[in-house]
Each structure stands twice: as C-alpha cells, then as structure tokens.
Design an enzyme around this catalytic site. Structure first.
Site, PDB file in Angstrom:
ATOM      1  N   HIS A 108     -20.637  -5.524  21.373  1.00  0.00           N
ATOM      2  CA  HIS A 108     -20.004  -6.493  21.610  1.00  0.00           C
ATOM      3  C   HIS A 108     -19.469  -6.897  23.160  1.00  0.00           C
ATOM      4  O   HIS A 108     -18.410  -8.309  23.949  1.00  0.00           O
ATOM      5  CB  HIS A 108     -18.785  -6.311  21.384  1.00  0.00           C
ATOM      6  CG  HIS A 108     -17.737  -5.073  22.129  1.00  0.00           C
ATOM      7  ND1 HIS A 108     -17.886  -4.025  21.404  1.00  0.00           N
ATOM      8  CD2 HIS A 108     -16.920  -5.494  23.195  1.00  0.00           C
ATOM      9  CE1 HIS A 108     -17.080  -3.441  22.549  1.00  0.00           C
ATOM     10  NE2 HIS A 108     -16.542  -4.055  23.633  1.00  0.00           N
ATOM     11  N   ASP A 115     -12.465  -2.513  21.010  1.00  0.00           N
ATOM     12  CA  ASP A 115     -12.359  -3.796  20.883  1.00  0.00           C
ATOM     13  C   ASP A 115     -13.368  -4.863  21.379  1.00  0.00           C
ATOM     14  O   ASP A 115     -13.970  -5.920  21.755  1.00  0.00           O
ATOM     15  CB  ASP A 115     -13.096  -3.395  23.274  1.00  0.00           C
ATOM     16  CG  ASP A 115     -13.013  -4.446  23.921  1.00  0.00           C
ATOM     17  OD1 ASP A 115     -12.733  -4.535  23.952  1.00  0.00           O
ATOM     18  OD2 ASP A 115     -14.323  -4.411  25.171  1.00  0.00           O
TER      19      ASP A 115
END
Length: 1012
Positions: A581, A377
């Site tokens: 992230h 992701d």
C-alpha cells in the site's frame, strides 16, 4: 487534598517532577559506565551478509566519530568485559547502551542497528527507543550492523528531498556516534521511572480538580519527598512505596477493556527501498523474540507473509527461533495476506492471491490457519473484500486508517461489514486510533473516550509497538501495560492476541450494526493516480498472469506440456509484493518506484515468453497455417468463445471519414462521431442515433488542474484544487486521415514544458471510439484529467471493482456523498439513465471524479473526469516525469455488459497464432454474465484444473459450465482450493449447472480423467 496545611497544586507538582526526573532520576538509572573497544568497517556498496562482514579487516573507531553516508552500512566490532567490581544481582544488571546519533525523528525514520554474536546469531536491534543490548556473562563480543538510513521526516510531506535516491542523496556522513558503552542499570530506579510515567500520565487525563487526579498528584508529591538527591539508588524503593497505593486502586467495574497486542507495522517499502525492509524485519522480529524470552505473557502479532519469507531466506537462524515462538503461542501470525496491499487497485485474481499465498505460507511454515485480514494502514477498502475474505476462511477484519477520515467518522468501531454480494464479516477499528501505540495513559484515555459502542461492547483492540524499523514493542510499553492492567481512572489493559480480542468481542454482541459497501477513506485520494508507470506495470502484469495461466493450463491439458508451477509462483509473489500500500499507490521514494518499474518490465517479458511457448505447443501444424488470433478474455466477444481462436483480428471493411465546414465526421455504420477543428470530439452517437455529448461541450478534453495538497503530496488531491483548471483545447499539430480502414484524428497539444499527442480512432465494426494519449509530462504541482461531459441524467455511476461493480450516487445530498469527490474504479465506468448509458474503459487509470449539473435547457450533464497523471514533489520529487501512453474507449448506447466488453478488449488484445485449425476453448459459461476469471492448474500439483468464475451483472444467474476435456469429477472449493462439499452431482461432470447469486464467486476444481 491537603498536605501539612497546603493544598496539592498539580501545576507546581508537575514542574517539580519535570526537574527531578530530568536532572536526577533519568541520569541515575545507569549507576556506573565503562568504555568498550570499537573497531569499524564500512561496506563499500549494498549491505552484505554477516559472514562476509565478519571476515573483513576492521580498523579503530571511537565514540564521536562521524559515520553513515546516505543508505550506507557501517559494521562495528564491539569487545570488552563487565568490570570485576560491578555488582550483578537482583538489583543491578549490566547492559550496553548506544546512541548512534539519533535525532528527534520518530523511530524507524533514521539510523538503525542490529547486533550479532560472533557465530552469526542475531541478538536484537538498536533504535532510538530501544537502544540497549543485553550482556550475558562477563565477556562482551558483538558485531553491530549500522544502517545509515537518511532521516526523511514523514511529517514533511510537502518538501522535495534528494534523499530518496542513492544517486542524489549525497556522500557526506549523516550521523556521529554519540555513545556506545557498558552501563550498570539500577533496576529500582528504572521501575520508579515507569511508576512515575503511569501515575503522572493518568493524572493528566483526569479532571484536574477531581478526587482521583488530586490523589495522584499528591502521591507524586509524596514520592518526591522520599527521593534523596545524594542517594537516589538507596531511596528509590521508598519512593516506589509512596506511589504504591495510587497504583493499587482498582479500575471501576464499568471501565473499558483494551486488549493490547504487540505489533510493528513495517511498510514493505516507503521512505526506504525494499532491501532495507528486509533488515528492518530482522531488527524488529529479533527485538520481539528478546522480549518474549523475558516476558512469557507478551504476544507479538506479525501480519505479512512476505516479510517472514524474507527473514526465512536471509536470516534462517532467526526464522527458526520465530518458529519456536509461534509454536509456544507468543509470536502470532495474523493478516492472512502476502503483504498489506492496497485494496482498490489490485484486480480480482490478485486480491484472491494475496490471501492464497499469505494463508498458505502461514499454514505450511507454522501450521497456523490465520483468521483475520489485518490492514491497519491501507487507503480505503474495496466492497468486494468481505466475500473474498470469507472464501479464504477469514472471519475477522481490522483497520485503523479509516479513523483518518477528514469529514465523516465511521459510526461504529465494531460492526458487520457487508460486501457487494451480501457476505458479512466481523470488523473492528481500534478506537485508540494508532497502530503504533505506546500504551500511554493519554492513548488509553483516547480509546475509551472515542469508543462508539459502549452500549453493546466493553472491549477494543490496541496494537502497540514502534513500526517501520523503530523496534516494535519495548519493555517500557510492557511496564505501562502491567501498571494499567487494573487501575482506577484508566481502562483495563489486558495483554493478548488478536484472536483473544475477536473471540471476546464476538461473544459480547447478539446483533452487530451493519456497514454496507466500500469503506471509502476520505483522504489520500491522489494515490489512485500518483506514479502512473508503477500502476501500468501492475495492470499489465495482472493481465499477463491471467493469460499465462490460461494458456499454460490449456497446453498442459490438451498437449501434455509441463505446467510452469515454480515460475508462476515466483512471479505472482513478486507482483503481489509490488501491490503493497505504499508501492502501487505511488507514495514511495524514487528508488522504490524505479525498482518496481524494472521488476514489472522483467516480469512482463517472462510472462510474454511463457504465453508464446504455450501457444506454440498448442499450434496445430499443417500445410495451410493461416494467421489466427488467440483470445484470452473471459467473456464472449463478437461471437468468439472465451479462450478460443478467432479467424481474424477485426471485421472486414472500413470506417468512413467526411470533412465538413466545422470539422470531420467519422462513421462505421455503428457509431457516428464528429470532431471539430480543434481536434475535439463534439458529437457521439451510437446505433440508436441518440447524442451522448451535450451541445457546446467536448469529450476527451484535457484539463489541467492545480494540485497543491496542504501536506501529503503524493497522497492527496484537495477538493479546492479541482476548481482551478485550464482546458487544453489549443493544438500545435492536427492531422485527420484514413489508415488501413480506420479513421484517425491526431493532434499535439503543448502546455508549458509538457505536451500530449492525442489520437482518436474509429475502426470498422467497433461500437466505441478509441482514444490514445502519448504524454510527455514535466509539470510539478499539477493534475491532468481527461474529461467526458455526457448528456445522461445519471443518478449513480457504476465502476468495476473486484468480481463485480460498485454503484455510487452522483449527487451530494450528504456529507458522505460530498466527500467522494475523487473515487476509485478499475477497468471501466458506466453512467446511465433508463434505457440509455455510456461506458468509458481504460487500460491503466484508477482515479476519477463525477459531477452532475442541470443545463439551461433543463437537461442534465454528467461529467466524468479521468485522472491521468500528477506531479507531486514528495517523496519523489521527479514522480512521473517523462513519457507515458494511456488508452481509453468511449462507447455510446452502452450497457454495463458493454462496459465490461470494452475493458476486456483493452486488457487482452488478440494474439496472432499460426495454426491450421482453432484451439478448442478449455472452459465456457453459457451465460455471458457469468464470467470466467481464472483458469489454472491446482496449486498442489495434482494436475487438477481450477476454474474461478463469478456473476458480473448484479443479478441471480443460471449457467452451464462446460469443460472441453474429460472430467472424473468436479467440486466447489474455497479460494485455497480446499473442498467445500462433496463432488457436484452430474451425469456428465464436464457439464455443470450452477445458480449464482448477485456477484457470487465460485471456484470449481476438476479432476481430469487421464488415460492409463
């Protein structure tokens, strides 16, 4: 197909099936139900451990009662017994069924629960698609920890929400307990529903008039004829037999194979705080263990060492069971990193340490050498990664996010990824194009249809399971996998591990197609700019960790002081966690970023103290102790050896300031700058006298853009918004003065509710002008850039990435070029033509844009736009409101090496030290293009000195690396400090000759000679 003279009508069958499943079959799964006794206790603040909750005073609670203030925790004590008259046999099983008040949101984005036995052992979790608890024996006694997490819908990325901060989320209950009772499951009906799901799902994916689709619809029609509405349980087996032939037809020999591995992508923080992630991990991992006990062929891949470390600390009993399942091969550590980080913004050493700390955790806790980097992701992938991964013992790479590209699809799903130094690594992008697969027929058909390498390969990977606290894989997903293991019209589904996939995929191909350079995500470009304070905190902590290790190592070797192993280990892990992230990119709720900013500040204070203590230990006392300056950069600057002590902070003398009719001229014998009456830089010349700024343009100009993404507020910058901009040339105050020999232009520019104080300085001896911006930012839906029009015919830009730099074209010849309208860079950017270039260095900016246009005079203007700050509304409606300080340097007539020098000056200012003589440099490289990135003591606490260096110019280099301490021997190692070969042969091991290929990273381990 005809039945009794009638042709099978798929639409009619589907309508009939919807009604039968919805009105009869689904409700009949629970043949009987009975109530349970409920008692409740609400934790008054933050979550508490089980031991604290179990000893509280509980009061009566009932189904139908409201609960769940935002971010609160409700504990329920559930007691009861299986009714004596219920059959418990091969056909029936009792279980507890629960509905916490689930809404229509995706699992993981609403209320969740975790069940404990009275002794504190974890049972499993409760979530929308995994809402049952097992019943072992006749007596029931569970404690349920219910998390009142607000449902922040991830699809509403443009709607401001107050739910992201406990202080603004409100006090009213969000949920109402709808169901909590014991039920008797009719296993045959449950299995029939799984059969129906598979057959109907597959039929819907095939050509409607094709033979296989009609066979499947006809089988469903026959199945419904076998169901007796008055005796569903008694007719379920006959209904299953009607579907059995359709489910027994084998797949074609040419069918694609999907290797399905259990997984749960759990964001380390996002629409919930870090403390909630710890509980999400316990819930998900306990679910996976429960499935493993029932299904020995089920494997679960877990990618984040940090998350497992949290479970070890907070749920030791659960962690012990995970260890057992790792040993049996069912619980599979993957990923090799501490968290799943952003890869564009973390610095060189931080990128290495993600792998060092991740791999070492898996090795020490489980004895497992992970072989893949697992980043499903993350928002784009640095071109430096292949070499770094290989040096950490990684062979394989996986991501899925690249399928989100808006413009261009990657040409392959399985390929060799080549980094900036030429290293290649096996990479795979699952064509199922989700990391939360349910293994539905639609998903499997999509995987087979989109797979781009059928000519060379037959297998792809599918991570399945609900993520983000949604519970991970479910028994329904395993049922789907088994039914589609070898089924006509479907890809074959094989349960296994990521290693099983990669081993099989590598063996299929003789030569892989190659993708060179970065894997740029054509989406989420705004994450390079959102939440500036989080990014600044990360940058400063990286710089301080570099300095703390360097000076602590120097103090340990030269002064015999104790090295702060434990403190550095703890601080590194915290910084690495904050590079996750959705944290470093600025795409989390306000709670997350408030904590990140506080963490960065605390880490910075501790590291500053560590550096000061080391420098104090190195100080040589004497009668004459002048003020010297410690230099922690990794390159020679102005004749100062790396890691030594300089005699002064800046060259003697002064810059000059001259007022003209149009403005002011700033000079220092190296640089000539002209600032007009608006306080804007309109001319800049280096030692060669060439003009860097096109006539009629101004550099360092603030430009305010519209910023209104269609969906993903904190994530995206849209190309069309970059075309809507206002130049902020007007000013409210302007001052031009000389201060301590430095020429200073100071002005205040107000725009609406925001303002910027802009300071441009030229110091003596400097080859660049320095720009400091103090921003009071109150705008929403706007992007502020600092633009630099440059009179340079640049075919490409060069920007720093980890251990090197990346070249990107300035033209838009292809759709791939055009899609890169906002790109990442680290500490510097350089644009050049033959014989001339200009460099811009920064202290905390990562996103920028580049445009090139031809002027009427035939010259070329290359426009650099540095993205400073944004005003997204979701998920943090107040993102970046407040004051910020950002620094840049602009250097004309600059090389790439000059760009590096300017960046290092911003990153590592000289530190004052009172000492009677300079501190000897611990390590030095003879070639200024071979940079020393890291100096530290070995992690095994042997006292060995570890030095990491790299070739920075992009060319082959020979260098001599000299240590100033006595060396017994020196070896090249991988980044985990494991030997790669025998000690390097040298008459004097303190002096090593190295030849490095372009951008090559080398780690040296020195065994120090000690007296006695």
């Amino acid at each position: 197909m005809r039945r009794g003279g009638w042709r099978t009508d798929p639409e009619r069958v589907a309508e009939r099936l919807d009604r039968m499943v919805g009105e009869s079959l689904a409700g009949a799964v629970h043949a009987r139900t009975a109530p349970l006794e409920l008692l409740g206790w609400e934790a008054p603040g933050e979550p508490v451990p089980f031991a604290d909750a179990a000893r509280q005073r509980y009061t009566p609670f009932a189904v139908g009662d409201p609960w769940g203030r935002p971010w609160s925790t409700l504990w329920l004590h559930v007691r009861g017994a299986v009714p004596a008259e219920w059959p418990v046999d091969a056909r029936h099983r009792p279980e507890i069924v629960i509905d916490l008040g689930f809404d229509g949101l995706m699992p993981g984005f609403q209320a969740e629960g975790l069940a404990f036995r009275p002794d504190g052992t974890v049972v499993k979790a409760v979530s929308p698609r995994n809402s049952h608890l097992p019943v072992l024996g006749r007596e029931i006694d569970y404690f349920l920890e219910l998390a009142g997490n607000p449902g922040i819908p991830p699809e509403s990325h443009w709607r401001p929400t107050a739910l992201g901060d406990r202080a603004t989320a409100g006090l009213g209950p969000l949920y109402r307990l709808r169901r909590l009772e014991i039920a008797l499951v009719d296993i045959a009906i449950w299995e029939l529903l799984q059969d129906i799901e598979t057959v109907r799902g597959l039929a819907a994916q095939l050509p409607a008039s094709g033979p296989r689709a009609l066979q499947l619809w006809s089988a469903l029609d026959r199945m419904m004829d076998e169901v007796d509405p008055d005796d569903i349980g008694g007719s379920a087996l006959a209904a299953r037999r009607a579907l059995a032939p359709a489910l027994a037809a084998p797949a074609a020999a040419s069918a694609h194979t999907v290797l399905a591995t259990g997984h749960a992508h759990i964001d380390t923080a996002w629409l919930w705080p870090v403390r909630e992630t710890v509980r999400k991990c316990a819930r998900t991992f306990s679910n996976a263990l429960a499935l493993m006990d029932e299904h020995p062929d089920f494997h679960f891949a877990c990618s984040s060492a940090q998350q497992l470390a949290w479970v070890k600390e907070s749920y030791p009993e659960l962690f012990a069971r995970i260890r057992e399942k790792v040993a049996s091969g069912q619980f599979v550590p993957v990923g090799s990193q501490w968290v799943e980080p952003d890869t564009n913004m973390p610095g060189s050493e931080a990128t290495v340490r993600q792998l060092v700390y991740g791999k070492r955790f898996f090795l020490e806790e489980f004895g497992v050498e992970t072989r893949e980097v697992w980043l499903p992701d993350t928002f784009g992938y640095s071109a430096a990664l292949p070499q770094i991964m290989k040096l950490a013992g990684v062979d394989w790479f996986m991501t899925q996010k690249i399928s989100w590209n808006q413009t261009n699809a990657m040409p392959h799903h399985t390929l060799a990824w080549e980094g900036i130094d030429g290293t290649r690594i096996f990479a795979h992008f699952p064509p199922i194009e989700t990391y939360n697969a349910e293994l539905s027929a639609a998903e499997l058909a999509h995987a087979e249809r989109t797979y781009r390498d059928h000519d060379a390969g037959t297998i792809s990977l599918a991570p399945f399971g609900w993520g983000d606290g949604g519970g991970g894989p479910t028994r329904e997903m395993l049922a789907a996998a088994r039914r589609q293991a070898d089924l006509e019209g479907s890809p074959r589904v094989r349960l296994g591990t990521p290693g099983d996939f990669y081993t099989a995929a590598v063996q299929e191909v003789d030569e892989l197609p190659v993708w060179r350079g970065e894997m740029y995500l054509e989406l989420h470009r705004g994450t390079l700019t959102s939440q500036l304070r989080t990014k600044q905190g990360n940058r400063r902590c990286e710089e301080l960790l570099h300095e703390a290790e360097l000076w602590a190592t120097t103090a340990a070797v030269q002064a015999g002081t104790a090295y702060p192993y434990d403190a550095l280990d703890r601080l590194w892990k915290r910084v690495l966690m904050l590079q996750f992230h959705d944290i470093l990119p600025g795409s989390s709720i306000s709670w997350v970023h408030r904590e990140a900013e506080a963490d960065h500040a605390a880490i910075g204070r501790e590291l500053d103290g560590m550096v000061a203590a080391s420098l104090d230990a190195l100080r040589v006392a004497g009668e004459d102790e002048p003020l010297l300056y410690a230099n922690a950069t990794a390159v020679q600057l102005s004749g100062v050896p790396a890691h030594a002590v300089a005699e002064s902070a800046r060259p003697a003398g002064a810059a000059r300031l001259e007022e003209t009719a149009d403005g002011w001229v700033l000079t220092n014998g190296i640089v000539r700058a002209v600032v007009d009456r608006r306080g804007l830089l309109v001319s800049l010349q280096g030692p060669d006298g060439r003009e860097a700024i096109p006539a009629g343009e101004a550099a360092g100009l603030l430009r305010l853009h519209r910023d209104a993404p269609g969906k993903w507020d904190a994530w995206d910058i849209e190309r069309h918004d970059l075309g809507h901009a206002v130049d902020l040339a007007d000013f409210e105050q302007l001052s031009v003065v000389m201060e301590d020999g430095v020429a200073v232009v100071w002005c205040v520019r107000g725009f609406g509710s925001s303002s910027v104080t802009q300071e441009l300085t030229l110091a003596p001896g400097r080859a660049a002008v320095d720009i400091v911006l103090d921003v009071d930012w109150q705008h929403r839906g706007r992007l502020l850039k600092l633009v630099f029009p440059l009179d340079v015919h640049a075919e490409e830009t060069r920007t720093e990435t980890q251990f090197g730099h990346l070249a990107r074209p300035t033209h838009v010849n292809t759709s791939w070029d055009a899609a890169r309208f906002e790109v990442s860079g680290q500490r510097w950017i350089h644009v050049g033509e033959a014989g001339y270039g200009v460099a811009i260095a920064n202290d905390s900016t990562y996103g920028h844009s580049v445009e090139r246009r031809t002027r009427s005079d035939g010259g070329t203007t290359t426009m650099i736009g540095m993205s400073l700050i944004r005003g997204p509304r979701f998920p943090d409606p107040d993102a970046d409101r407040g004051r910020h300080r950002v620094r840049f340097s602009l250097r004309p007539a600059a090389s790439v090496a000059d760009a590096r020098e300017e960046a290092l000056r911003l990153a590592h200012p000289l530190r004052p030290v009172r000492s009677s003589r300079p501190i000897p440099a611990l390590i030095a490289s003879s070639d200024p293009h071979v940079l020393i990135e890291t100096v530290k003591l070995a992690d095994d606490r042997s006292g060995d000195v570890v030095v990491r260096l790299y070739e920075a110019s992009g060319g082959r280099r020979r260098t001599t690396v000299r240590a100033s301490f006595p060396v017994a021997d020196v070896q090249r190692t991988d980044v985990l400090e494991r030997s790669l070969d025998a000690p390097l042969a040298a008459a004097d091991p303190s002096t090593v000759e190295l030849v490095l290929r372009p951008f090559e990273i080398v780690t040296l381990r020195y065994r120090v000679t000690r007296n006695g």
